[in-house]
Scaffold this active site. Sequence first.
Site, PDB file in Angstrom:
ATOM      1  N   HIS A 162      -3.010   3.103  -4.722  1.00  0.00           N
ATOM      2  CA  HIS A 162      -2.342   2.689  -3.489  1.00  0.00           C
ATOM      3  C   HIS A 162      -0.919   2.182  -3.755  1.00  0.00           C
ATOM      4  O   HIS A 162      -0.478   1.203  -3.155  1.00  0.00           O
ATOM      5  CB  HIS A 162      -3.166   1.606  -2.780  1.00  0.00           C
ATOM      6  CG  HIS A 162      -4.457   2.095  -2.194  1.00  0.00           C
ATOM      7  ND1 HIS A 162      -4.514   2.822  -1.024  1.00  0.00           N
ATOM      8  CD2 HIS A 162      -5.738   1.962  -2.629  1.00  0.00           C
ATOM      9  CE1 HIS A 162      -5.780   3.121  -0.760  1.00  0.00           C
ATOM     10  NE2 HIS A 162      -6.538   2.620  -1.718  1.00  0.00           N
ATOM     11  N   ASP A 183       0.859  -1.182   0.000  1.00  0.00           N
ATOM     12  CA  ASP A 183       0.000   0.000   0.000  1.00  0.00           C
ATOM     13  C   ASP A 183       0.895   1.231   0.000  1.00  0.00           C
ATOM     14  O   ASP A 183       2.129   1.118  -0.035  1.00  0.00           O
ATOM     15  CB  ASP A 183      -0.959   0.005   1.191  1.00  0.00           C
ATOM     16  CG  ASP A 183      -2.316   0.602   0.825  1.00  0.00           C
ATOM     17  OD1 ASP A 183      -2.356   1.792   0.480  1.00  0.00           O
ATOM     18  OD2 ASP A 183      -3.317  -0.125   0.869  1.00  0.00           O
ATOM     19  N   GLU A 191     -10.250   2.587  -4.982  1.00  0.00           N
ATOM     20  CA  GLU A 191      -9.904   3.966  -4.611  1.00  0.00           C
ATOM     21  C   GLU A 191      -8.812   4.553  -5.512  1.00  0.00           C
ATOM     22  O   GLU A 191      -7.775   5.033  -5.054  1.00  0.00           O
ATOM     23  CB  GLU A 191      -9.467   4.012  -3.140  1.00  0.00           C
ATOM     24  CG  GLU A 191     -10.565   3.582  -2.181  1.00  0.00           C
ATOM     25  CD  GLU A 191     -10.144   3.585  -0.725  1.00  0.00           C
ATOM     26  OE1 GLU A 191     -11.027   3.763   0.135  1.00  0.00           O
ATOM     27  OE2 GLU A 191      -8.939   3.403  -0.443  1.00  0.00           O
TER      28      GLU A 191
END
Length: 763
Positions: A288, A200, A348
């Site tokens: 990410h 991440d 995301e």
Amino acid sequence: MNIRKLRFITLAIAITGCVNANAQSRADKFALIPYPKSLTPGTGSFQITDKTTIVASGAFANEAKMVNVLLSPSLGSQLAVTTKAAKGAIVIKRDERLTNPEAYTLTISPQQVVITAKEGAGVFHAVETIRQLLPVDVERAMHYNSLSLPAVTISDAPAYQWRGMHLDVARHFFSVSYLKKFIDILALYKMNKLHLHLTDDQGWRIEIKKYPKLTEEGAWRTFNNQDSVCMQRAVENPDMEIDPSHIVKHNGKTLYGGFYTQQQMKDVVAYAAARHIDIIPEIDMPGHMMAAINSYPFLTCNGENTWGKLFTKPICPCNETTFEFAQNVFKEIMAIFPSKYIHIGGDEVDRTDWGKSEACKQLMEREGIKDLPGLQSYFINRMEKFFNANGRQLIGWDEVLEGGVTPTAMIMYWRVWVPDAPVKAAKNGNHVVMAPGNPLYFDSKYDKNSAKNIYFFNPIPKGLTAEEAKLIEGAQAEIWTEYVPSEKRADYQYMPRMTALSELLWTNDQSKYDSYKHRIINQFARLDALDVNYRLPDLDDMIDTKVFVNADTLKVKSPLPGMVVRYTNNGTMPTASSPVLNNYIIYRSQVVKLAAFTASGRRGDIYTINYKQQPYAAPVKAEDAKPGIVVNYYPGDFKGTTYLPAAASEQKFVAPGIVVLEEVKAPSFGLRFKGYIDVPQQGIYTFYLTCDDAGVLKINGQTTVDNDGMHSPVEKSGQAALDKGLHPFELNFVEGGGGYTLKLQYSLNGSAPKDIPASWFKN
């Protein structure tokens, strides 16, 4: 009364008492989680000694080894394994008639133990059932001359084939030894999938030999804002301390991090495989990826590696060098993880820079891609072809649906505010794993309803046909670790509520919930022996704000035998030396803090009760009051209820109660419910406000329940002393985006909570 009738009633009561006692004894003896599909107690017991043999074919050699892993530490030696029939043995047999690969039967009699299964997974689940039937001290390798198993016949199989847990090791790192401990607990409760979130923005945790900087640089960071929050919370809770074993000094800097070598992870994978747990790796992309981009900036469209409005800038799907990097990484991942499934993330993604890139514009024109979600789908679908060519199946978070996805990809659903996502996926032919943030994000705060909400969660979403419902593989819970900085804290976040998920996915019988509540108490001693820092049970009837007219007596039942409840009334935290609570009389306004302590001094959650002395509030007159309550609607982003405008909104509605009306369509918004509540009698009214995100209830202009702040669904409670009649009522609520929860209940003078009748609301 007739004497014969009296004797009959007495006998009936006695028989009922015996039945209840026997049922209780059975529950204690067979306090299994998850509970089997079928369990019939037998008579007597089977004694295991160091002379007992294990009869098993070579096909079940691993499972025979697992029997020895379980028993030999307590018996002092390995049991002999043979393929020849023997008296007084533990016999493992194949049964081709079983259709479920994880099904098993277990028959324990005084003469022998017989396990039948079609495959090794079923045998292993039977071994874990035996583990729970054995004395707790086998977990401590306490020496026994013989081990006793109660006679029983069990026939068992899981309801769902995907029974998973997710662990984020990127935000905060966890040792190899903890991963193995985590796997052991999953195995104990018949979970079979471990989803490891390995990368991440905050850290890259797996060695990739072709790109050494990913761990040389990407595995380490200076302390960030999430670490700072953990440090602040550690002042009152040592479980929130950042693990010092993952902190190093380098070039004069203090760095946090760590990573797994490929050999270490291969060892973990083999450890899990022996316990029939599949480890699914996640390398999250195209978003990410800051930890990778820091070292390899060519991965972006423009060389920038910054945060956008909400998320970090992603890697660029329009350059061949990006695909070369991704494929090289996944080749090494596939060599470590034999799992059929590879998780690519896909959540995301801030696609803004893609729209500015000339390379992306050219690619979109060349490939006929209409929009940026379609460009993300181009990346995901191309990577899926690479996975498929290597015999693997792609999993993505449900955002990958937005630009279109092939029916062969597996979808992991998490966004509760997009309730139709799993339905669309299943109707598209995709297999789906249910992992919704509510109730399955285990990094979220516990409350007294957490386990029940999980137990009664239905993995099958509404709107599917019976055939489409077969595409729902099961479910898993997530532990995101931004604010889980230690192994003890991770234990606390997932145990014991994972046991509710285990029983949901294996047994899937809501009628067993009351039995489950008793059986979980029996499991705590085993968790103690396994050194699991589980959350201690809730104290009953904890109300955040309590009121009294003259005086009140605070008494709390200890949640477990051997535990005591201690308190303070001077603002300090309860410790193991604080006074024991014993019918504490409240005669003035004060703040009382409570906590339960085990015999070893371990502390449960701290409860703060704000006591207020007040008379019964007089009602107000409102001759023209009409049914319903006025709702002021404020579209927009608010960080809490204090940010809502004081003035009335341009958009107003009248609602029958505390509900979010269909007219409320903004993804983020605030609501102010305002009017009166018409209570039918004098009394102490308790209000229970559950909300996600923020909510504050005011009655007669006074804050009754404060559940403010941006958070997952949490229940808070408070009281008001009210005379019969109308009382000014105001409830402010904020939804910050990501799906809302809003529920308000009441009780009167200590009665069970229930919904407030619509007839009580006036405006």
